[in-house]
Motif scaffolding. Sequence first.
Motif, short mmCIF file in Angstrom:
data_model
loop_
_atom_site.label_atom_id
_atom_site.label_comp_id
_atom_site.label_asym_id
_atom_site.label_seq_id
_atom_site.Cartn_x
_atom_site.Cartn_y
_atom_site.Cartn_z
N UNK A 96 -5.26 0.21 2.98
CA UNK A 96 -3.80 0.19 3.09
C UNK A 96 -3.37 -1.06 3.85
N UNK A 97 -2.44 -1.80 3.26
CA UNK A 97 -1.85 -2.95 3.91
C UNK A 97 -0.36 -2.67 4.08
N UNK A 98 0.11 -2.69 5.33
CA UNK A 98 1.51 -2.36 5.62
C UNK A 98 2.15 -3.48 6.43
N UNK A 99 3.35 -3.85 6.04
CA UNK A 99 4.12 -4.82 6.79
C UNK A 99 4.89 -4.10 7.90
N UNK A 100 5.08 -4.81 9.02
CA UNK A 100 5.81 -4.21 10.13
C UNK A 100 6.49 -5.30 10.96
N UNK A 101 7.57 -4.90 11.61
CA UNK A 101 8.28 -5.77 12.55
C UNK A 101 8.43 -4.99 13.85
N UNK A 102 8.14 -5.65 14.95
CA UNK A 102 8.29 -5.03 16.27
C UNK A 102 9.32 -5.82 17.07
N UNK A 103 10.27 -5.11 17.63
CA UNK A 103 11.31 -5.70 18.47
C UNK A 103 11.03 -5.28 19.92
N UNK A 104 11.02 -6.26 20.82
CA UNK A 104 10.73 -6.00 22.23
C UNK A 104 11.81 -6.63 23.10
N UNK A 105 12.11 -5.99 24.20
CA UNK A 105 13.02 -6.55 25.20
C UNK A 105 12.23 -6.67 26.50
N UNK A 121 4.16 -8.72 11.30
CA UNK A 121 2.78 -8.82 10.86
C UNK A 121 2.41 -7.72 9.89
N UNK A 122 1.11 -7.56 9.75
CA UNK A 122 0.59 -6.56 8.81
C UNK A 122 -0.51 -5.74 9.47
N UNK A 123 -0.51 -4.47 9.13
CA UNK A 123 -1.60 -3.58 9.51
C UNK A 123 -2.52 -3.46 8.31
N UNK A 124 -3.80 -3.71 8.54
CA UNK A 124 -4.82 -3.47 7.52
C UNK A 124 -5.58 -2.22 7.96
#
Length: 165
Positions: A96-105, A121-124
Amino acid sequence: MKQFDALGEDRLQALADREEIRDVLAMYFRADDSGDWDLLRECYHEDATDEHDGAYSGSIDGLIEWCKEWVPKQFRSWLHLGAQSLIDLHGDTADVESYAVALHKTHPDARGKVFDVVAAGRFYDRFERRNGAWKIAHRKLVIDFIPDGIAASDSNPLDFDQKSA
């Protein structure tokens, strides 16, 4: 009740498998953002491993400790957004390859300034179905993009009215 042929049953099983995997992916983001470490642990098999783009590599218990201790020292809040996933099924395993965006403060710096940090990035993942349950057996996060520089304003930089005149 209508009987399905072998191809139809296989297709239905593949759809069900993909949906179960997507549920685990969504549960992971929910658990991480809410700090529900028991729920996060449920996403992984007990012997699973996780590689977090050089920041962490090891067992799931170690990942949870890292999330609990290191991440809050760096950031005061965060939010993960899971995007599309490509799921390649192979019986009781799936790549499984999944795209993701993480927002941090961030926490305020010495000048009192707070910064937004965005990572994409992507999770493999290698998922395995054990005892009827799909869970992550190995996860590798690859960060593809962390923008730097001056952030854009919230207003639209293009003046469409002027361009059409």
